[in-house]
Design an enzyme around this catalytic site. Structure first.
Site, PDB file in Angstrom:
ATOM      1  N   CYS A  49      -2.814  14.690 -23.827  1.00 20.39           N
ATOM      2  CA  CYS A  49      -2.432  14.774 -25.138  1.00 20.39           C
ATOM      3  C   CYS A  49      -1.047  13.810 -25.307  1.00 20.39           C
ATOM      4  O   CYS A  49      -0.745  13.179 -26.195  1.00 20.39           O
ATOM      5  CB  CYS A  49      -2.162  16.103 -25.554  1.00 20.39           C
ATOM      6  SG  CYS A  49      -1.080  17.322 -24.120  1.00 20.39           S
ATOM      7  N   GLU A 107      -0.300  22.930 -30.194  1.00 26.41           N
ATOM      8  CA  GLU A 107      -0.004  21.982 -29.274  1.00 26.41           C
ATOM      9  C   GLU A 107      -1.014  20.893 -29.424  1.00 26.41           C
ATOM     10  O   GLU A 107      -2.327  21.190 -29.216  1.00 26.41           O
ATOM     11  CB  GLU A 107      -0.151  22.076 -27.803  1.00 26.41           C
ATOM     12  CG  GLU A 107       1.109  22.998 -27.350  1.00 26.41           C
ATOM     13  CD  GLU A 107       2.230  22.361 -26.962  1.00 26.41           C
ATOM     14  OE1 GLU A 107       3.088  23.042 -26.372  1.00 26.41           O
ATOM     15  OE2 GLU A 107       2.390  21.050 -26.893  1.00 26.41           O
ATOM     16  N   GLU A 117      -5.473   8.272 -31.834  1.00 24.82           N
ATOM     17  CA  GLU A 117      -5.510   8.928 -30.255  1.00 24.82           C
ATOM     18  C   GLU A 117      -7.076   8.693 -29.988  1.00 24.82           C
ATOM     19  O   GLU A 117      -7.937   9.105 -30.482  1.00 24.82           O
ATOM     20  CB  GLU A 117      -5.322  10.195 -30.427  1.00 24.82           C
ATOM     21  CG  GLU A 117      -5.352  10.731 -29.259  1.00 24.82           C
ATOM     22  CD  GLU A 117      -4.747  12.368 -29.048  1.00 24.82           C
ATOM     23  OE1 GLU A 117      -5.334  13.142 -29.930  1.00 24.82           O
ATOM     24  OE2 GLU A 117      -3.934  12.783 -28.210  1.00 24.82           O
ATOM     25  N   ALA A 159     -12.841  26.064 -23.880  1.00 28.34           N
ATOM     26  CA  ALA A 159     -13.381  25.301 -24.554  1.00 28.34           C
ATOM     27  C   ALA A 159     -14.985  25.230 -24.083  1.00 28.34           C
ATOM     28  O   ALA A 159     -15.103  25.565 -22.829  1.00 28.34           O
ATOM     29  CB  ALA A 159     -12.955  23.710 -24.223  1.00 28.34           C
ATOM     30  N   LYS A 188     -10.164  32.045 -25.561  1.00 26.71           N
ATOM     31  CA  LYS A 188     -11.571  31.443 -25.607  1.00 26.71           C
ATOM     32  C   LYS A 188     -11.382  29.860 -25.005  1.00 26.71           C
ATOM     33  O   LYS A 188     -10.596  29.265 -25.565  1.00 26.71           O
ATOM     34  CB  LYS A 188     -11.836  31.076 -27.225  1.00 26.71           C
ATOM     35  CG  LYS A 188     -13.465  30.454 -27.252  1.00 26.71           C
ATOM     36  CD  LYS A 188     -13.554  29.859 -28.693  1.00 26.71           C
ATOM     37  CE  LYS A 188     -13.250  28.490 -28.616  1.00 26.71           C
ATOM     38  NZ  LYS A 188     -14.008  27.426 -27.711  1.00 26.71           N
ATOM     39  N   GLY A 203     -15.878  26.499 -31.080  1.00 27.90           N
ATOM     40  CA  GLY A 203     -14.844  26.659 -32.041  1.00 27.90           C
ATOM     41  C   GLY A 203     -15.309  27.408 -33.369  1.00 27.90           C
ATOM     42  O   GLY A 203     -14.421  28.201 -33.827  1.00 27.90           O
ATOM     43  N   PRO A 204     -16.256  26.468 -34.236  1.00 26.72           N
ATOM     44  CA  PRO A 204     -16.396  26.915 -35.452  1.00 26.72           C
ATOM     45  C   PRO A 204     -17.019  28.617 -35.558  1.00 26.72           C
ATOM     46  O   PRO A 204     -16.946  29.117 -36.618  1.00 26.72           O
ATOM     47  CB  PRO A 204     -17.693  26.056 -35.903  1.00 26.72           C
ATOM     48  CG  PRO A 204     -17.131  25.008 -35.100  1.00 26.72           C
ATOM     49  CD  PRO A 204     -16.877  25.401 -33.770  1.00 26.72           C
ATOM     50  N   ASN A 250      -9.293  19.435 -21.147  1.00 23.70           N
ATOM     51  CA  ASN A 250      -8.883  18.449 -20.563  1.00 23.70           C
ATOM     52  C   ASN A 250      -8.173  18.997 -19.290  1.00 23.70           C
ATOM     53  O   ASN A 250      -8.118  18.277 -18.217  1.00 23.70           O
ATOM     54  CB  ASN A 250      -7.921  17.440 -21.289  1.00 23.70           C
ATOM     55  CG  ASN A 250      -6.893  18.105 -21.876  1.00 23.70           C
ATOM     56  OD1 ASN A 250      -6.741  19.319 -22.261  1.00 23.70           O
ATOM     57  ND2 ASN A 250      -5.916  17.370 -22.450  1.00 23.70           N
ATOM     58  N   PHE A 280     -16.925  10.294 -24.994  1.00 19.52           N
ATOM     59  CA  PHE A 280     -17.526   9.190 -24.699  1.00 19.52           C
ATOM     60  C   PHE A 280     -17.839   8.137 -25.729  1.00 19.52           C
ATOM     61  O   PHE A 280     -17.233   6.932 -25.765  1.00 19.52           O
ATOM     62  CB  PHE A 280     -18.698   9.415 -23.806  1.00 19.52           C
ATOM     63  CG  PHE A 280     -19.623   8.287 -23.070  1.00 19.52           C
ATOM     64  CD1 PHE A 280     -20.679   7.723 -23.785  1.00 19.52           C
ATOM     65  CD2 PHE A 280     -19.010   7.518 -22.005  1.00 19.52           C
ATOM     66  CE1 PHE A 280     -21.414   6.584 -23.133  1.00 19.52           C
ATOM     67  CE2 PHE A 280     -19.607   6.253 -21.445  1.00 19.52           C
ATOM     68  CZ  PHE A 280     -21.103   6.019 -22.337  1.00 19.52           C
TER      69      PHE A 280
END
Lengths: 487, 489
Positions: B292, B258, B389, B184, B182, B215-216, B159, B340
């Site tokens: 956030c 965070e 959220e 995104a 790393k 990520g994984p 973001n 989206f």
């Protein structure tokens, strides 16, 4: 070697170079030749009044300086550091011309200036007050606010470096400044003033008034609108300044004064290394350094070897034209200090110290003194008690650590101390027992922007460098707000 | 100048000051969310690459290395140098950021300025990190040393790509750690570019390493690596749990998180309604709602509720959505199709659960992940849009009566990232600030985040703080050294 054009010779008030109100000037002299370099505008009370008024306007809430983000002050200090680095050569040359220190030493001084500015630039937006769990149904917090208009009076031994030592924390905290450089060495302070303007510091924040102590200096220390005075110089003048502060408006006072700092060479020291360390400790800057290791205590077991090698080293010390690259020692600053040092040397001889080498003038032009070593010095001699501020090493003998500590502390001064030893306990016991603001172990004169520097006892009040130095330029305001109920 | 036609210079992994292919040779595409088209293929890191990067970072951290031998103040100079290079290349980086993330060009420029300020802030801390000497009982000399924690893994979201990088690198470099970052998978481009600048700035090899990937795979390899001393993560609470679990299972690496939020903004009856509408609008719609600490629960006092809703709708209806490279655009596309769709499904839930859709509520345009600025009123605490959220341009307006009630409802969430209040009353402001369970509280402003003050979450919004002096703690270990003295002094 072509000398630079001396661009700045006037008072610096409100970001402008102006004549003094009286129109008077005074000469600044090259101590290597005894000849005048140039005439400088001479500030007096009327000029100090103008400068303080400018600093006061710049400090008012709502002024450009007060409206800056704290981080923006940091940007300005970093910019000023950049400009000093850009003009390092010119500044170092001016410094050597005005002060007499070797150019190689002046180069280091300018580096120190830049590093010091960058250190304080980082503090600007990190000066924190606190929120406090006060008793009662209240919300309590402190603000650390700039103390205000500060007067700063600096000496001639490190003109540029000490100007920056004073300006940096004052500007970092948001104060405004009236600075009086020593009459012997106004040139680099005025050049730095021009760079302050170029960096973009708003007008009135920094003002520089060259002149004499009893006139311009006294006007600063007695001024009712100056909220704090910072002074580096002799203990004698330090007393006058403190008295003036008491008499006028109880302005805050911080003082960096003289010293008679002990350096202890322990029996387990590598003698060659210790000799070099002790030599630099006392002879650096022509001996004109407040924290000089001016009492060299040597353990009896290595005493004779140490003295012999110290004398050899002193005899090898290259004294001469400060613009020559190999020169280690230039002239003393002026005839007054020159004569004072020679007088001390005379007393040393008269009181029974053994003159090992040097002991007199060098050449017949400029204030040069031969590197001098006295051995068999005892604690009661004048050369062991009073600050000589010249190229004179005094070597004393000792037997035990406890004795060395006691004799080291037996002085009204307390600026620095050093010890050379491999033994852990010796080092730690000495460091914790000696009454000195700075203690060096296996080094000397190692001063960095990150760690505080200042004196115990009559060597001064307050600290420069390090986080604690900011306190001198801040005042604490407690704000307590009533709450409807306890939270 | 906004310009979408850029040469993409860096697409590979950055290890030991070099750009290299991944060990597997695999790549993945990064997309432009404004048109859903691929921008470039990026090297895809996995466990082997993480091992290489960690080895490089470990070597750079060893005592005696070039990095360890630097004065603390010299680290500060390097960080300031990096900041000045970023400043030099602002235009290019802003275009790159807008291309990859979809935020308006002006927003990217602003983010870069914030990143530069953040680096300058941390540069100043390097040589001011103090331990203590301590009057311990006994014949002892006791002191603490604050040492860098070591090799740190840093996983950042999409973001605020370059800003999140600055928030992570600042304290890590200031304290003397070495880094495996790393970015995104949606937004790798600016991280790789800044990596190149870090080499240009003069950071020794191995101090900074950047691994692009998922990520994984890459992220998981970092959080479970036995030779990483600490992991710092910004992202969803869901992934935050995984990282904490991986740290526990592997080597008890230190963790700071965070995470998400559902931050309340309380508009009191004495607020200037026009001002309050402005504050509340920015609070939830900035960055396309992908923030956030977004003020995503707008509590409005019943006395000003009708007027507020009316004006909030006008504001949202006037919000300019479109090509993020065009002048005057305030909102670009959401970052990818997954987010989206998530936003649209939560909007559906809002409609279904009985909130009043005042405006928006649908896709914007036909191409790219654009969503219309959406306002729901009559939202109640039990609705999904009031609890979960959304991370999209959706304002949820909720009515309240008393301050005590507002505080209780504001705190009735497992999140605790931020909160805000608009009021002129001194008691109201102070009581709210001290009662709400949130890491940042804003009074008569919102999203006022500065490098000087700490930012982070209560409860499941995370733990640890970024920015401010407190952030340094996360990257330091305290060592107590106690030396026997021959006698008490």
């Amino acid at each position: 070697m072509t000398l630079p054009e001396i661009k700045y010779t006037k008072l610096f008030i409100n970001n402008e170079f102006v004549d003094s109100v009286s129109g008077k000037t005074f000469p600044t002299v090259n101590p290597a030749t005894g000849k005048k370099i140039v005439d400088i505008a001479e500030g007096d009370k009327a000029d100090v009044d103008k400068a303080v008024a400018a600093a006061k306007a710049a400090f008012k809430i709502g002024s450009p300086w007060r409206k800056l983000d704290a981080s923006a002050r940091g940007v300005l200090l970093n910019k000023l550091a950049d400009l000093l680095e850009r003009d390092a050569k010119t500044l170092a040359t001016l410094e050597t011309l005005d002060n007499g220190k070797p150019l190689t030493a002046a180069n280091i001084d300018i580096l120190i200036c830049a590093n010091t500015l960058r250190y304080y630039a980082g503090w600007c937006d990190k000066i924190h007050g606190q929120t406090i769990p006060a008793d009662g149904t209240v919300f309590s917090f402190t603000r650390l606010e700039p103390v205000g208009i500060v007067g700063q009076i600096i000496p001639w031994n490190f003109p540029a470096a000490l100007a920056i030592w004073k300006l940096a924390p004052a500007l970092a905290t948001g104060c405004t400044v009236v600075l009086k450089p020593a009459e012997q060495t106004p040139l680099t302070a005025l050049y730095i003033a021009a760079l302050v303007k170029e960096a973009g510091v708003p007008e009135g924040v920094v003002n520089v008034i060259p002149g004499y102590g009893p006139t311009a200096g006294a006007a600063i220390t007695a001024h009712p609108d100056v909220t704090k005075v910072a002074f580096t110089g002799s203990t004698e003048v330090g007393r006058i300044i403190m008295a003036d502060a008491a008499k006028s408006n109880l302005k805050k006072v911080s003082l960096e004064l003289g010293g008679k700092s002990p350096l202890i060479i322990f029996k387990d020291a590598d003698v060659d290394q210790a000799v070099e360390l002790a030599h630099q400790a006392v002879f650096i800057n022509q001996g004109q350094i407040c924290c000089a290791g001016s009492r060299t205590f040597v353990h009896e077991d290595i005493y004779d070897e140490f003295v012999k090698k110290s004398v050899e080293r002193a005899q090898k010390r290259k004294v001469g034209d400060p613009f020559t690259e190999t020169t280690e020692q230039g002239p003393q600053i002026d005839d007054e200090m020159f004569n004072k040092v020679l007088k001390f040397i005379k007393s040393g001889k008269a009181e029974g110290a053994k003159l090992e080498c040097g002991g007199e003038r060098l050449g017949d032009i400029g204030y040069f003194i031969k590197p001098t070593v006295f051995s068999n010095v005892t604690d009661n001699m004048t050369v062991a008690k009073e600050e000589i501020f010249g190229p004179v090493q005094c070597v004393l003998k000792f037997k035990t650590l406890e004795e060395a500590i006691e004799r080291a502390n037996k002085t009204s001064y307390g600026l620095a101390a050093g010890i050379v030893t491999k033994d852990l306990n010796t080092a730690l016991v000495f460091a914790q027992s000696v009454q000195a603001g700075t203690v060096w172990v296996n080094c000397y004169n190692t001063i960095t922007p990150q760690a505080p520097f200042g004196g115990y006892k009559e060597s001064g009040i307050g600290r420069e460098m390090g986080e604690v130095s900011l306190q001198e330029y801040l005042q604490i305001k407690t704000v307590t707000v009533q709450l409807p109920y306890k939270l | 100048m906004a310009n979408r036609n850029l040469l993409i210079k860096y697409t590979k992994l950055f290890i030991n000051n070099q750009f290299v292919d991944s060990a597997s040779g695999k790549t993945f595409p990064t997309l432009n969310p404004a048109n859903e088209k691929k921008i470039a293929d990026i090297a895809e890191a996995d466990k082997t690459d993480v091992d290489h990067a960690v080895a490089a970072a470990r070597a750079a951290f060893k005592i005696g290395s070039e990095w360890r031998k630097l004065d603390a103040s010299a680290r500060g100079k390097l960080i300031n140098k990096l900041a000045s290079l970023i400043e030099r290349d602002t235009e290019y980086i802003a275009n790159l950021e807008t291309l990859d993330n979809g935020k308006p060009y002006g927003d990217s420029v602003f983010d870069i300025a914030c990143a530069i300020d953040t680096f300058h802030y941390y540069a100043g801390w390097c040589d001011k990190i103090h331990g203590s000497t301590v009057p311990a009982d006994g014949e002892l000399f006791s002191m603490t040393l604050r040492e860098p924690v070591g090799v740190v893994g840093q996983i950042i979201p999409w973001n605020y790509p370059i800003l999140m990088l600055a928030w992570k690198w600042g304290p890590a470099l200031a304290t003397g750690c070495t880094i495996v970052l790393k970015p995104a998978e949606q937004t790798p481009l600016t991280a790789l570019y800044v990596a190149a600048l870090s080499k240009e700035a003069g950071f020794p090899t191995g101090v900074i390493n950047v691994l692009t990937g998922y990520g994984p795979t890459a992220g998981a390899a970092i959080s479970s690596h036995p030779d990483i001393n600490k992991v710092a993560f910004t992202g969803s609470t869901e992934v935050g749990r995984l990282i904490l679990a991986a740290a526990a299972k592997s080597n008890l690496k230190r963790v700071s998180l965070e995470l998400g939020g559902k931050s309340p903004l309380v508009i009191c009856s004495d607020a200037d309604v026009d001002e309050a509408v402005q504050i509340a609008h920015g609070a939830v719609f900035n960055n396309h709602g992908q923030n956030c600490c977004a003020g995503s629960r707008t509590f409005v006092h019943e006395d000003v509720y009708e007027e507020f809703v009316k004006k909030a709708v006008v504001e949202a209806t006037n919000r300019k959505v479109g090509d993020p490279f065009a002048d005057g655009i305030q909102q670009g596309p959401q970052v990818d199709d997954k987010l989206f769709n998530k936003v649209l499904s939560l909007i559906e839930a809002g409609k279904v659960e009985g909130a009043k859709l005042e405006c928006g509520g649908d896709r914007w345009g036909k191409e790219g992940y654009f969503i219309q600025p959406t306002v729901f009123s009559n939202v109640t605490d039990n609705m999904r849009i009031a609890k979960e959220e959304i991370f999209g341009p959706v304002q949820s307006i909720i009515k309240f009566k008393t301050l005590e009630e507002a505080i209780e409802r504001a705190n009735d969430t497992s999140y605790g990232l931020a909160a805000g209040i608009v009021t002129k009353d001194i008691n109201t402001a102070l009581i709210f600030a001290q009662s709400v369970h949130a890491g940042s509280v804003w009074v008569n402003c919102y999203d006022a985040v500065t490098p000087q003050a700490p930012f982070g979450g209560y409860k499941q919004s995370g733990f640890g703080r970024e920015l401010g002096e407190d952030s340094l703690k996360e990257y330091l270990e305290v060592k107590t050294v106690t030396i026997k003295m021959p006698y008490k002094i």
